[in-house]
Design a protein around this motif. Structure first.
Motif, PDB file in Angstrom:
ATOM      1  N   ILE A 174       0.850  -1.192   0.000  1.00  0.00           N
ATOM      2  CA  ILE A 174       0.000   0.000   0.000  1.00  0.00           C
ATOM      3  C   ILE A 174       0.883   1.239   0.000  1.00  0.00           C
ATOM      4  O   ILE A 174       1.704   1.428   0.908  1.00  0.00           O
ATOM      5  CB  ILE A 174      -0.946  -0.005   1.211  1.00  0.00           C
ATOM      6  N   ASP A 175       0.710   2.059  -1.027  1.00  0.00           N
ATOM      7  CA  ASP A 175       1.449   3.317  -1.158  1.00  0.00           C
ATOM      8  C   ASP A 175       0.468   4.430  -1.458  1.00  0.00           C
ATOM      9  O   ASP A 175      -0.282   4.361  -2.444  1.00  0.00           O
ATOM     10  CB  ASP A 175       2.487   3.235  -2.294  1.00  0.00           C
ATOM     11  N   ASN A 176       0.494   5.455  -0.622  1.00  0.00           N
ATOM     12  CA  ASN A 176      -0.340   6.640  -0.876  1.00  0.00           C
ATOM     13  C   ASN A 176      -1.792   6.278  -1.161  1.00  0.00           C
ATOM     14  O   ASN A 176      -2.382   6.732  -2.144  1.00  0.00           O
ATOM     15  CB  ASN A 176       0.242   7.464  -2.036  1.00  0.00           C
ATOM     16  N   ASP A 177      -2.349   5.430  -0.311  1.00  0.00           N
ATOM     17  CA  ASP A 177      -3.754   5.025  -0.419  1.00  0.00           C
ATOM     18  C   ASP A 177      -4.068   4.226  -1.677  1.00  0.00           C
ATOM     19  O   ASP A 177      -5.229   4.136  -2.093  1.00  0.00           O
ATOM     20  CB  ASP A 177      -4.688   6.245  -0.334  1.00  0.00           C
ATOM     21  N   VAL A 178      -3.034   3.651  -2.284  1.00  0.00           N
ATOM     22  CA  VAL A 178      -3.235   2.751  -3.429  1.00  0.00           C
ATOM     23  C   VAL A 178      -2.891   1.335  -2.979  1.00  0.00           C
ATOM     24  O   VAL A 178      -1.784   1.073  -2.501  1.00  0.00           O
ATOM     25  CB  VAL A 178      -2.375   3.158  -4.641  1.00  0.00           C
ATOM     26  N   PHE A 179      -3.849   0.437  -3.126  1.00  0.00           N
ATOM     27  CA  PHE A 179      -3.715  -0.967  -2.734  1.00  0.00           C
ATOM     28  C   PHE A 179      -3.262  -1.750  -3.965  1.00  0.00           C
ATOM     29  O   PHE A 179      -3.991  -1.829  -4.963  1.00  0.00           O
ATOM     30  CB  PHE A 179      -5.080  -1.452  -2.227  1.00  0.00           C
ATOM     31  N   VAL A 180      -2.046  -2.312  -3.912  1.00  0.00           N
ATOM     32  CA  VAL A 180      -1.480  -3.026  -5.062  1.00  0.00           C
ATOM     33  C   VAL A 180      -1.304  -4.499  -4.709  1.00  0.00           C
ATOM     34  O   VAL A 180      -0.691  -4.834  -3.691  1.00  0.00           O
ATOM     35  CB  VAL A 180      -0.122  -2.427  -5.477  1.00  0.00           C
ATOM     36  N   VAL A 181      -1.854  -5.370  -5.525  1.00  0.00           N
ATOM     37  CA  VAL A 181      -1.726  -6.817  -5.320  1.00  0.00           C
ATOM     38  C   VAL A 181      -0.303  -7.244  -5.677  1.00  0.00           C
ATOM     39  O   VAL A 181       0.148  -7.034  -6.798  1.00  0.00           O
ATOM     40  CB  VAL A 181      -2.738  -7.590  -6.189  1.00  0.00           C
ATOM     41  N   LYS A 182       0.412  -7.831  -4.712  1.00  0.00           N
ATOM     42  CA  LYS A 182       1.752  -8.356  -4.974  1.00  0.00           C
ATOM     43  C   LYS A 182       1.713  -9.861  -5.230  1.00  0.00           C
ATOM     44  O   LYS A 182       2.405 -10.370  -6.094  1.00  0.00           O
ATOM     45  CB  LYS A 182       2.684  -8.055  -3.804  1.00  0.00           C
ATOM     46  N   GLN A 183       0.900 -10.581  -4.454  1.00  0.00           N
ATOM     47  CA  GLN A 183       0.647 -12.001  -4.690  1.00  0.00           C
ATOM     48  C   GLN A 183      -0.779 -12.288  -4.230  1.00  0.00           C
ATOM     49  O   GLN A 183      -1.276 -11.626  -3.305  1.00  0.00           O
ATOM     50  CB  GLN A 183       1.631 -12.889  -3.926  1.00  0.00           C
TER      51      GLN A 183
END
Length: 468
Positions: A174-183
């Motif tokens: 999670i960066d700057n309120d962005v949720f990014v799927v890593k796995q």
């Protein structure tokens, strides 16, 4: 409960008051093991109504009839041989679901010390045992160094899905309120690496707000029924926890399902925190390893690179030539040519225009090499204003055409502070001959370069006059 005496009543009203609200299933049976009472927890656990239970003997509750007989001998008889012992038993619910249970109990006698009732207190051990097995699996996964970090995370995601009964699991950054799927682990493979969502559209927003493990077992019946995640994805159940890397929040690990699930207990939150702690630790280790690799690469580059031109230094270009010589020998091919290139009157350039212009000239040579030469060609600063070029799979004519163009482009260079300066080079070429080692091959090229110098400079020589 052995030898407790009850007198003066014909029903079990006293026992009902004692056991009705315990957070443990209680079954009371007569001396023939016919059920006479079950508390609310027992109804919930075995999925029978109280009225249904009192029509059966306790044998209906056992998954294995042999356990029913064993407990009759060991615990539920007038002379139990293992007083106070707790037994592990496989039980069966009304709909046929089998679960692991733990039972303790004993005999209630009347005033004449005759068995009147048997009391059994049953605890569902399914969740605890699943957790124990999950912890054992977690240890096996995290200690298996034959698996890569990604493979171990995949197995942890699958393990959590099995443990909680939630088929969707995600490791996020999670960066700057962005949720990014890593796995991710998804039964329909709908989640892919690097898919991004607004954090506010995920239940992990609550995880970040709480800064701790958070769970919802039935979202549509909860205070977050209007959450964007439920409206958009229809996820009814969720448990997640933040991941910390070196004390900083990295992202989350979470598990979810479109169906409601059982209520989460402290044990669930403790386990998901363990998952998080291990992943955070491993991410930190991976970061350290990557930093070390980057630093090692930088050191390697510095150790093999000429600081002024960015070309290979003498040691590196020698190693490069040795590698090509080995390849030529293995292929039994003679197609390898080297060039020794030396700037003409370079001392005069430094003396007349200054070392800054001299340095610029060397840098421009390196730039032109990268523009003119092929990807497979190599060039290193041999020393001072001298360079060694390697042309794999090339004969003398091939290499001659390339260095002629390089020399031509170098002559076109104009320096603002020295507009009248014309850069020229003398070049000696030598192609591989059977038996050549690095020193022999370079020595022939160097002799040709020296002959180019004494023949007037600004030329390429690849054949020495007879007798030279």
């Amino acid at each position: 409960m052995k030898n407790n005496s009850i007198s003066g009543f014909d029903d079990i009203s006293v026992l009902r008051k004692a056991f009705e609200h315990l957070d443990q299933a209680v079954i009371i049976a007569a001396s023939d093991r016919q059920i006479v009472y079950a508390n609310k927890k027992a109804e919930h656990l075995f999925e029978y109504t109280r009225q249904e239970l009192i029509t059966h003997k306790t044998s209906v509750l056992y998954a294995d009839y042999d356990d029913y007989l064993r407990l009759g001998t060991a615990l539920f008889n007038s002379n139990p041989g293992q007083e106070g012992e707790v037994f592990a038993i496989r039980y069966r619910t009304k709909d046929g679901r089998v679960f692991d249970g733990r039972v303790s109990g004993g005999v209630i006698t009347d005033d004449d010390d005759k068995p009147r009732y048997f009391v059994g207190m049953v605890t569902d051990e399914t969740t605890r045992l699943k957790a124990e097995r999950a912890l054992n699996k977690l240890h096996l996964i995290t200690s298996n160094r034959e698996l890569s970090f990604q493979e171990r995370v995949d197995k942890i995601l699958q393990l959590g899905s099995e443990l909680f009964g939630l088929p969707i699991s995600i490791l996020s950054k999670i960066d700057n309120d962005v949720f990014v799927v890593k796995q991710a682990f998804h039964p329909d493979s709908k989640l892919k690496k690097d898919m991004a969502f607004n954090l506010s559209e995920t239940y992990c927003a609550h995880v970040y707000e709480a800064n701790d493990a958070t769970g919802f077992n039935h979202v549509s019946s909860s205070e977050i029924a209007n959450h964007a995640c439920f409206k958009k994805f229809g996820l009814e159940s969720f448990i997640g926890v933040p991941i910390f890397v070196d004390g900083e929040r990295y992202g989350t690990i979470s598990f979810s399902s479109p169906s409601p699930c059982r209520k989460f207990i402290k044990q669930d939150y403790d386990i998901v925190r363990l998952f998080s702690a291990w992943i955070g630790h491993e991410i930190a280790i991976n970061n350290y390893i990557q930093e070390i690799e980057i630093a090692r690469e930088k050191v390697n580059i510095l150790a093999n690179t000429d600081a002024l031109t960015g070309l290979a230094n003498r040691r590196a270009i020698e190693h490069c030539l040795d590698d090509h010589l080995e390849k030529v020998r293995l292929k039994h091919s003679s197609l390898l040519t080297v060039a020794v290139v030396d700037f003409d009157l370079f001392k005069n350039i430094n003396d007349t225009y200054g070392h800054e212009v001299g340095d610029k000239a060397l840098k421009r040579f390196a730039d032109i090499f990268h523009t003119v030469c092929r990807r497979e060609d190599a060039c290193g600063r041999w020393g001072g204003e001298e360079f060694l070029l390697i042309f794999p799979d090339s004969n003398t004519d091939d290499a001659n055409a390339i260095v002629e163009r390089l020399a031509y482009e170098l002559k076109k260079v104009i320096f603002e502070e020295a507009p009248q300066l014309s850069l020229t080079v003398s070049v000696g070429l030598a192609s591989f001959e059977a038996g050549d080692d690095r020193n022999v091959l370079i020595a022939r090229a160097d002799k040709c370069m020296y002959h180019a110098k004494i023949s007037g400079r600004d030329r390429v020589v690849h054949t020495l006059p007879t007798g030279t």
